[in-house]
Design a protein around this motif. Structure first.
Motif, PDB file in Angstrom:
ATOM      1  N   PRO A  56       0.822  -1.215   0.000  1.00  0.00           N
ATOM      2  CA  PRO A  56       0.000   0.000   0.000  1.00  0.00           C
ATOM      3  C   PRO A  56       0.853   1.260   0.000  1.00  0.00           C
ATOM      4  N   LYS A  57       0.361   2.304  -0.682  1.00  0.00           N
ATOM      5  CA  LYS A  57       1.077   3.573  -0.712  1.00  0.00           C
ATOM      6  C   LYS A  57       1.260   4.145   0.689  1.00  0.00           C
ATOM      7  N   THR A  58       0.309   3.851   1.573  1.00  0.00           N
ATOM      8  CA  THR A  58       0.375   4.425   2.920  1.00  0.00           C
ATOM      9  C   THR A  58       1.286   3.633   3.853  1.00  0.00           C
ATOM     10  N   ALA A  59       1.857   2.523   3.373  1.00  0.00           N
ATOM     11  CA  ALA A  59       2.698   1.675   4.222  1.00  0.00           C
ATOM     12  C   ALA A  59       4.160   2.110   4.145  1.00  0.00           C
ATOM     13  N   PHE A  60       4.900   1.814   5.210  1.00  0.00           N
ATOM     14  CA  PHE A  60       6.351   2.002   5.232  1.00  0.00           C
ATOM     15  C   PHE A  60       7.013   0.628   5.310  1.00  0.00           C
ATOM     16  N   ILE A  61       7.949   0.337   4.405  1.00  0.00           N
ATOM     17  CA  ILE A  61       8.750  -0.889   4.512  1.00  0.00           C
ATOM     18  C   ILE A  61       9.616  -0.766   5.768  1.00  0.00           C
ATOM     19  N   GLY A  75      18.537  -5.783   4.938  1.00  0.00           N
ATOM     20  CA  GLY A  75      18.528  -4.374   4.547  1.00  0.00           C
ATOM     21  C   GLY A  75      18.776  -3.457   5.728  1.00  0.00           C
ATOM     22  N   GLU A  76      19.355  -2.286   5.426  1.00  0.00           N
ATOM     23  CA  GLU A  76      19.617  -1.291   6.464  1.00  0.00           C
ATOM     24  C   GLU A  76      19.047   0.039   5.991  1.00  0.00           C
ATOM     25  N   VAL A  77      18.247   0.695   6.858  1.00  0.00           N
ATOM     26  CA  VAL A  77      17.638   1.975   6.492  1.00  0.00           C
ATOM     27  C   VAL A  77      18.648   3.099   6.741  1.00  0.00           C
ATOM     28  N   LYS A  78      18.876   3.916   5.686  1.00  0.00           N
ATOM     29  CA  LYS A  78      19.830   5.018   5.787  1.00  0.00           C
ATOM     30  C   LYS A  78      19.194   6.299   5.259  1.00  0.00           C
ATOM     31  N   GLU A  79      19.808   7.419   5.611  1.00  0.00           N
ATOM     32  CA  GLU A  79      19.386   8.694   5.044  1.00  0.00           C
ATOM     33  C   GLU A  79      19.537   8.617   3.527  1.00  0.00           C
ATOM     34  N   LYS A  80      18.561   9.160   2.809  1.00  0.00           N
ATOM     35  CA  LYS A  80      18.527   8.985   1.355  1.00  0.00           C
ATOM     36  C   LYS A  80      19.811   9.479   0.687  1.00  0.00           C
ATOM     37  N   MET A 126       9.878  -9.890   3.343  1.00  0.00           N
ATOM     38  CA  MET A 126       9.583  -8.457   3.314  1.00  0.00           C
ATOM     39  C   MET A 126       8.608  -8.133   4.443  1.00  0.00           C
ATOM     40  N   THR A 127       8.875  -7.057   5.187  1.00  0.00           N
ATOM     41  CA  THR A 127       7.975  -6.623   6.258  1.00  0.00           C
ATOM     42  C   THR A 127       7.615  -5.156   6.034  1.00  0.00           C
ATOM     43  N   TYR A 128       6.342  -4.827   6.199  1.00  0.00           N
ATOM     44  CA  TYR A 128       5.948  -3.416   6.170  1.00  0.00           C
ATOM     45  C   TYR A 128       4.811  -3.179   7.154  1.00  0.00           C
ATOM     46  N   GLU A 129       4.616  -1.907   7.510  1.00  0.00           N
ATOM     47  CA  GLU A 129       3.625  -1.542   8.519  1.00  0.00           C
ATOM     48  C   GLU A 129       2.824  -0.335   8.050  1.00  0.00           C
ATOM     49  N   SER A 559      12.483   8.367  11.238  1.00  0.00           N
ATOM     50  CA  SER A 559      12.492   7.317  10.206  1.00  0.00           C
ATOM     51  C   SER A 559      13.680   6.391  10.401  1.00  0.00           C
ATOM     52  N   LEU A 560      14.834   6.991  10.718  1.00  0.00           N
ATOM     53  CA  LEU A 560      16.041   6.188  10.947  1.00  0.00           C
ATOM     54  C   LEU A 560      15.937   5.395  12.240  1.00  0.00           C
ATOM     55  N   HIS A 561      15.408   6.042  13.298  1.00  0.00           N
ATOM     56  CA  HIS A 561      15.322   5.375  14.598  1.00  0.00           C
ATOM     57  C   HIS A 561      14.409   4.149  14.553  1.00  0.00           C
ATOM     58  N   TYR A 562      13.275   4.294  13.837  1.00  0.00           N
ATOM     59  CA  TYR A 562      12.297   3.200  13.808  1.00  0.00           C
ATOM     60  C   TYR A 562      12.427   2.341  12.539  1.00  0.00           C
ATOM     61  N   SER A 563      13.457   2.593  11.728  1.00  0.00           N
ATOM     62  CA  SER A 563      13.716   1.811  10.500  1.00  0.00           C
ATOM     63  C   SER A 563      12.512   1.786   9.564  1.00  0.00           C
ATOM     64  N   PHE A 564      11.982   2.969   9.263  1.00  0.00           N
ATOM     65  CA  PHE A 564      10.907   3.091   8.283  1.00  0.00           C
ATOM     66  C   PHE A 564      11.504   3.620   6.976  1.00  0.00           C
ATOM     67  N   VAL A 565      11.137   2.999   5.835  1.00  0.00           N
ATOM     68  CA  VAL A 565      11.497   3.565   4.536  1.00  0.00           C
ATOM     69  C   VAL A 565      10.435   4.602   4.191  1.00  0.00           C
ATOM     70  N   THR A 566      10.802   5.868   4.338  1.00  0.00           N
ATOM     71  CA  THR A 566       9.912   6.998   4.073  1.00  0.00           C
ATOM     72  C   THR A 566      10.509   7.794   2.907  1.00  0.00           C
ATOM     73  N   PRO A 567       9.841   8.877   2.454  1.00  0.00           N
ATOM     74  CA  PRO A 567      10.454   9.661   1.359  1.00  0.00           C
ATOM     75  C   PRO A 567      11.815  10.272   1.719  1.00  0.00           C
ATOM     76  N   LEU A 568      12.218  10.201   3.002  1.00  0.00           N
ATOM     77  CA  LEU A 568      13.504  10.791   3.414  1.00  0.00           C
ATOM     78  C   LEU A 568      14.601   9.738   3.576  1.00  0.00           C
ATOM     79  N   THR A 569      14.223   8.457   3.522  1.00  0.00           N
ATOM     80  CA  THR A 569      15.204   7.397   3.766  1.00  0.00           C
ATOM     81  C   THR A 569      15.191   6.387   2.630  1.00  0.00           C
ATOM     82  N   SER A 570      16.221   5.568   2.585  1.00  0.00           N
ATOM     83  CA  SER A 570      16.302   4.468   1.624  1.00  0.00           C
ATOM     84  C   SER A 570      16.779   3.234   2.361  1.00  0.00           C
TER      85      SER A 570
END
Length: 872
Positions: A56-61, A75-80, A126-129, A559-570
């Motif tokens: 879903p578009k509203t979900a974060f990996i 995978g590791e979430v980092k600043e984009k 794959m996990t997303y929330e 986003s980094l603390h909670y490991s969410f892939v958001t428009p600011l992270t990859s």
């Protein structure tokens, strides 16, 4: 919970996907989904396996990992920006594998390829929330399933835990038949629901012994919870609280709504028909207590009446008559149209023509790029005029609209934006959005909590609460020992103010769900973090420069603390060693709706050896639309190793608009000519023989025909002959003419056009000389570019399936899903003369019949213009 798994190999039978499991746990509307997929390379050589899924578009990996030969790659979430640097370093050494993000209506696509050794297994996890949003009285969990083949172990399991109690649950699928429907297991016991679907391989098959599968479409669960208390439901879990507010049985507040409708030229054809259809249905549903107005706009405005009208039967009927007369014309002056609507509402309020306890809203529908004013200036004008007195809802029709402009403008004025996707159901989408915002139950809602008990609150003031929706507020409890505090909610209702208060209490999950060993215990904290990040991302668009920067920085940190892939992270995943070298990373990005809907910022995909390369940061796709031959239009898509083509059968002499970029002032029109004689088979072949090219901003004007090339320089026409070889370097345009072969037109800091001359034998009984037209560097054109070729410069999303024999054995037919439609297409060939003007080279492509109907916006006749340098 969405997924798709598919494989790519030279021999599909050598890759077996033997297990696909979707496990979705919903706790208090917060959905945590884990997708596990296993595949085996049965061949005695290594080959590529592709994992694809939609979420879903509203979900974060939150996690992605691969297990290959007992080795796990996480995978590791980092600043984009940091991820981008790591990615670019890998690109330069030719070692990168990539990931593609594409966007649909409700979902976005995740894809990764990996090379697997002979007779080896790979497991993808794959996990997303996401926080499920209540719309029109229900929550929806959507799983897209397209496994392509029967799967030995196929399972979708969803467990829903709602302490308020579950009022109903419905499970269905777009692919369900009478045989598959009974295979859904559904158990509901008060505050818990269990839904599972796990057909055997035989039950999945289209027919006994077939390779085809029935499982192809959307698996949908809809549910709602009990709502006995007007205060809503508040719980404290593990030091965080969450408050769900959706009071039952409130009367609807009357509304005063001004519909501001775009009728500019680009709305022609199906768009304007669907707008009329939707408006007629919406007007019919107005309550007698409502007031409404209709304003149409292009470069000027046309109001139905000078003030709002009460929605009596007579007024609604008159309004519907006005709607039936809407016709397209002109350009797009959003500024004046919306301001006219604002002024109308303000004036009627001052003159006390509207009920005191009622809500004011403007609903803007547009499909284009605003002209006349600088975009931030329009936003400032409208924000200043509205002054927080009303809500502005913006509906962006199609891909050409500047969605980010509408999105910011809505958020600045207590509203929301929504994209309306072009397709047969666009009128239904318009009605659906209207239904979501049509019934206001409360306005100016304040949810209050004691300052000494909680902090880090998410948004707790809402200008409107709509019927069938839900307000969610979360925060942190300051004292871990605190297990209760007072909560108050205030709002303005239809007849009186709304006031209610009650107690928030800590919840003992072991007591409520004694038999459950695992419900992810930190869900309230993650729900709070998810909601906070989403709201910070929204706030980062509508404040001052400093406020926006602070909101962005905070959203990135969380986003980094909670490991969410958001428009600011990859998310960066390092893949196993390959022949290209050791660590090959790929990057998962999250697109915003504005980016997702604008194909010019889509990632591209192309093949290099056995790896997929991800090219997101260049902000363009390598699309090469062209026209050559008997108006043969071709859109080459190198990243997909594919092409689309169509013919335009016109009357000789007709002039078509090929490219129009109003933002840059670029225009290309072409005129067709017929053969000397009708061919023996009776077909009239037509070709382009003359092009008009303008760059208004640079003052460039060219006319290119089969005879010569004319250039307007310093107010004078200069003529070049095809028999010349010349290089003309001007201040704003460079021309490179190769004798009797090609003309390259390079516009300063912009696009290049190449015109090819096809000469035939002078005494040929049927044919004439004709021209071909190709574009280079099309990514340099603006997002608003359009025309028969221009609309494809920034890419086109489509899928092809259902391959079947065609009329000609070597040209199979298939179904293409594009722009919300299903088209019958044929696999054929088209000649590309860019590299070899004389002979050309065959390019395989999907041929769209009937003058490109369904692929091009509108109808071919919509692109006919009256002159070589005219726009209409």
């Amino acid at each position: 919970c969405l997924f798709l798994l598919q494989k790519r190999s030279t021999n599909e039978a050598t890759v077996e996907v033997y297990s696909v499991k979707v496990d979705c746990t919903v706790t208090y509307r917060f959905a945590h989904t884990v997708i596990t997929s296993k595949a085996l390379n049965k061949a005695n050589f290594s080959q590529e396996i592709v994992f694809e899924m939609e979420l879903p578009k509203t979900a974060f990996i939150t996690n992605f990992s691969m297990e290959i030969d007992g080795q796990i790659y996480v995978g590791e979430v980092k600043e984009k920006e940091k991820a981008k640097k790591q990615y670019e370093k890998a690109v330069s050494s030719g070692r990168t594998a990539g990931l593609v993000k594409a966007s649909g209506r409700k979902m976005e696509k995740f894809s990764v390829s990996v090379n697997i050794a002979a007779e080896s297994n790979v497991t993808f996890i794959m996990t997303y929330e996401e926080l499920l949003q209540r719309k029109l009285g229900q929550y929806e969990i959507l799983t897209r399933v397209k496994p392509k083949q029967p799967i030995q172990e196929f399972q979708i399991v969803t467990n829903i835990y709602e302490p308020q109690g579950i009022s109903y649950v419905d499970a269905n699928a777009t692919f369900f038949s009478n045989e598959l429907l009974p295979l859904v297991e559904k158990r509901v016991t008060g505050n818990k629901a269990h839904i599972s679907f796990s057909p055997t391989m035989e039950q999945q098959r289209k027919c006994p012994g077939c390779d085809g599968t029935l499982i192809d479409g959307d698996f949908i669960i809809k549910y709602d919870v009990n709502r006995a208390k007007s205060l809503g439901d508040i719980q404290i879990v593990n030091g965080y609280f969450v408050h769900f507010f959706a009071p039952p049985d409130l009367p609807t507040v009357p509304k005063n709504v001004v519909f501001v409708i775009d009728r500019s030229g680009s709305m022609s054809g199906r768009k304007i028909e669907q707008t009329r259809e939707a408006l007629l249905a919406i007007l019919k549903d107005l309550s007698e207590e409502d007031h409404f107005a209709l304003i149409l706009f292009d470069d000027s405005t046309d109001s139905w009446r000078t003030s709002l009208s009460k929605a009596t039967k007579e007024n609604v009927a008159a309004g519907m008559d006005f709607v039936r007369m809407i016709q397209q014309r002109g350009s797009t002056n959003i500024n004046n149209a919306v301001l006219e609507g604002v002024n109308m509402l303000v004036k009627d309020r001052q003159e006390k023509k509207l009920p005191e306890r009622s809500t004011d809203m403007i609903i803007l529908l547009t499909d284009g790029m605003p002209n006349k004013y600088h975009l931030p200036k329009i936003q400032e004008n409208i924000r200043s005029a509205i002054g927080e007195k009303m809500s502005l809802f913006c509906l962006g029709f199609g891909n050409d609209v500047d969605y980010s402009f509408l999105d910011v403008m809505s958020k600045q004025n207590k509203g929301v934006a929504r994209r309306i996707f072009e397709g047969s159901d666009a009128a239904v989408q318009l009605q659906g959005f209207y239904e979501e915002v049509a019934s206001t139950l409360l306005s100016e809602v304040d949810l209050r909590y004691p300052d000494n008990a909680v902090d880090s609150l998410t948004t707790n003031h809402y200008s409107q609460f709509f019927k069938g929706s839900e307000i969610v507020v979360a925060g942190r409890v300051m004292n871990n020992d605190l297990d209760n505090f007072m909560v108050e909610v205030f709002g303005q209702g239809f007849e009186e103010d709304f006031k209610v208060q009650g107690q928030a209490t800590a919840m003992d999950w072991d007591e409520i769900y004694p038999d459950e060993e695992y419900i992810f215990g930190d869900f309230t904290e993650r729900l709070w973090a998810y909601l906070t990040i989403q709201q910070l991302l929204e706030n980062s668009k509508k404040g001052t420069e400093d406020e926006n920067a602070n909101a962005t920085a905070k959203a990135l940190e969380m986003s980094l603390h909670y490991s969410f892939v958001t428009p600011l992270t990859s998310m960066v995943v390092t893949k196993p060693e390959t022949e290209d070298g050791p660590d090959s990373p790929f990057i998962a990005d999250k697109l915003t709706e504005a980016e997702a809907g604008a194909p010019h910022v889509e990632p591209t995909l192309y093949q290099k050896q056995n790896h997929i390369h991800f090219v997101y940061y260049c902000h363009y796709t390598s699309v090469s639309p062209a026209v050559d031959g008997d108006p043969h239009f071709m859109i080459e898509l190198p990243e997909r190793d594919d092409a689309l083509c169509f013919n335009i059968n016109g009357i000789p002499g007709t002039i078509f608009n090929l490219v129009r970029d109003p933002e840059q002032g670029i225009l290309v029109n072409g005129q067709i000519i017929g053969d000397k004689k009708i061919a023996p088979d009776g077909k009239i072949n037509t070709y382009f023989w003359r092009f008009g090219i303008i760059h208004q901003t640079l003052g460039v004007r060219l006319e290119v025909s089969t005879q010569d090339i004319s250039v307007l320089q310093d107010g004078k026409w200069v003529k070049l002959l095809w028999s010349d070889t010349a290089s003309v370097k001007g201040l704003n345009v460079d021309l490179l003419l190769t004798k009797d072969r090609s003309l390259t037109v390079t516009l300063k800091d912009s696009v290049k056009f190449v015109v090819l001359l096809h000469k035939v034998w002078v005494k040929h009984p049927y044919h004439r000389d004709y021209l071909g037209f190709y574009t280079l560097d099309s990514h340099l054109l603006s997002p608003s570019v359009h025309g028969l070729l221009g609309q494809f410069y920034h890419g086109i999303e489509y899928e092809v399936s259902g391959l079947r024999p065609g009329e000609v054995p070597e040209k199979p037919d298939a179904i293409m899903y594009v722009k919300g439609q299903e088209l019958n297409v044929t696999r054929g060939w088209q000649r590309d003369f860019q590299r070899d003007v004389k002979n050309g080279e065959n390019v395989p492509c999907w041929f769209i019949h009937s003058n490109g109907t369904g692929l091009i916006d509108g109808d071919a006749t919509d692109y006919v213009v009256s002159g070589l340098f005219k726009t209409v």
